[in-house]
Design an enzyme around this catalytic site. Structure first.
Site, mmCIF file in Angstrom:
data_model
loop_
_atom_site.group_PDB
_atom_site.id
_atom_site.type_symbol
_atom_site.label_atom_id
_atom_site.label_comp_id
_atom_site.label_asym_id
_atom_site.label_seq_id
_atom_site.Cartn_x
_atom_site.Cartn_y
_atom_site.Cartn_z
ATOM 1 N N LYS A 11 67.960 -57.031 5.482
ATOM 2 C CA LYS A 11 68.951 -56.019 5.109
ATOM 3 C C LYS A 11 68.968 -55.819 3.589
ATOM 4 C CE LYS A 11 71.753 -57.064 9.202
ATOM 5 N NZ LYS A 11 73.136 -57.312 9.723
ATOM 6 N N TYR A 51 72.184 -48.896 15.646
ATOM 7 C CA TYR A 51 73.506 -49.511 15.820
ATOM 8 C C TYR A 51 74.403 -48.747 16.801
ATOM 9 C CZ TYR A 51 72.697 -52.978 12.131
ATOM 10 O OH TYR A 51 72.228 -54.043 11.388
ATOM 11 N N ASN A 118 74.884 -60.142 6.024
ATOM 12 C CA ASN A 118 74.321 -61.394 6.536
ATOM 13 C C ASN A 118 72.787 -61.414 6.553
ATOM 14 O OD1 ASN A 118 73.898 -59.663 8.637
ATOM 15 N ND2 ASN A 118 75.288 -60.692 10.061
ATOM 16 N N HIS A 121 68.627 -58.862 10.496
ATOM 17 C CA HIS A 121 68.859 -58.429 11.876
ATOM 18 C C HIS A 121 67.718 -58.954 12.728
ATOM 19 C CE1 HIS A 121 69.448 -55.946 15.441
ATOM 20 N NE2 HIS A 121 68.134 -55.800 15.430
ATOM 21 N N GLU A 132 64.174 -51.044 19.525
ATOM 22 C CA GLU A 132 64.262 -51.118 18.063
ATOM 23 C C GLU A 132 62.887 -50.995 17.393
ATOM 24 O OE1 GLU A 132 66.380 -54.787 17.505
ATOM 25 O OE2 GLU A 132 68.257 -53.942 18.296
HETATM 26 P P1 DAT Z 1 74.259 -59.774 14.956
HETATM 27 O O1 DAT Z 1 73.635 -59.130 13.739
HETATM 28 O O2 DAT Z 1 74.500 -61.239 14.741
HETATM 29 O O3 DAT Z 1 73.511 -59.457 16.232
HETATM 30 P P2 DAT Z 1 76.237 -57.824 15.833
HETATM 31 O O4 DAT Z 1 75.116 -57.116 16.527
HETATM 32 O O5 DAT Z 1 77.421 -58.196 16.647
HETATM 33 O O6 DAT Z 1 75.720 -59.141 15.096
HETATM 34 O O7 DAT Z 1 76.780 -56.911 14.624
HETATM 35 C C1 DAT Z 1 75.887 -56.172 13.829
HETATM 36 C C2 DAT Z 1 76.239 -56.407 12.378
HETATM 37 O O8 DAT Z 1 77.533 -55.880 12.087
HETATM 38 C C3 DAT Z 1 76.327 -57.868 11.987
HETATM 39 O O9 DAT Z 1 75.059 -58.398 11.646
HETATM 40 C C4 DAT Z 1 77.280 -57.846 10.824
HETATM 41 C C5 DAT Z 1 78.229 -56.729 11.175
HETATM 42 N N1 DAT Z 1 79.430 -57.232 11.862
HETATM 43 C C6 DAT Z 1 79.506 -57.650 13.156
HETATM 44 N N2 DAT Z 1 80.754 -58.007 13.492
HETATM 45 C C7 DAT Z 1 81.504 -57.811 12.378
HETATM 46 C C8 DAT Z 1 82.884 -57.995 12.058
HETATM 47 N N3 DAT Z 1 83.764 -58.445 12.974
HETATM 48 N N4 DAT Z 1 83.298 -57.710 10.803
HETATM 49 C C9 DAT Z 1 82.430 -57.237 9.874
HETATM 50 N N5 DAT Z 1 81.127 -57.033 10.097
HETATM 51 C C10 DAT Z 1 80.670 -57.312 11.337
HETATM 52 MG MG MG Z 2 73.195 -57.544 17.103
#
Ligand code: DAT
Ligand code: MG
Length: 138
Positions: A11, A51, A118, A121, A132
């Site tokens: 990212k 997303y 974070n 991805h 994807e």
């Molecule tokens: P991951 O990347 O661990 O698969 P995800 O698909 O649930 O997580 O969410 C996509 C991204 O969105 C994630 O990497 C960081 C952000 N994100 C997820 N949940 C969040 C939250 N509760 N608050 C802020 N950012 C969040």
């Molecule tokens: Mg995810």
């Protein structure tokens, strides 16, 4: 078990902080094979597709804005169970509590923003990976 592929994105925070090499090295050191690699600026269309599952959530627009804020590195890695294996290397979504030893746990932190920055991805299923890879390596 046959080999599989996953889509990894470094990212904008990872690229901007100069962690691209560190992150790629961890995945290679684990033994997965780099198949494709490129640095790109994500388009609105790519991010909307990537997303789509999060549309409507409070962090959706901050997430899209963050992912548009600078270049990203997209990669395809290959290996038996690489989807699960990379998710394990990446660690939990929240970098604050992601386990030490993981990419997010070692290199990430909370910056007090509406989206968790974070670093990486990784696809979460074989179906997601195919979808994807089509978005980023059309
Ligand atoms: P991951 O990347 O661990 O698969 P995800 O698909 O649930 O997580 O969410 C996509 C991204 O969105 C994630 O990497 C960081 C952000 N994100 C997820 N949940 C969040 C939250 N509760 N608050 C802020 N950012 C969040
Ligand atoms: Mg995810």
């Amino acid at each position: 078990m046959s080999t599989e592929r996953t889509l990894v994105l470094i990212k904008p925070d990872g690229v901007a902080r100069g962690l691209t090499g560190n992150i790629l090295a961890r995945i290679e050191a684990k033994g997965y094979v780099l198949v494709e690699l490129k640095k790109v600026n994500a388009t609105t269309e790519q991010l909307a597709a990537h997303y789509a599952e999060h549309e409507g959530k409070p962090f959706y627009q901050p997430l899209v804005d963050f992912m548009s804020s600078g270049p990203i590195v997209a990669a395809i890695f290959e290996g038996q169970r690489v989807i699960e294996g990379f998710r394990s290397l990446a660690g939990a979504t929240e970098p604050t509590t992601a386990a030490p030893g993981t990419i997010r746990g070692d290199l990430g932190r909370d910056w007090g923003e509406k989206v968790q920055k974070n670093l990486v991805h990784g696809s979460d299923s074989a179906e997601s990976a195919e979808r994807e890879i089509g978005i980023w390596f059309a």
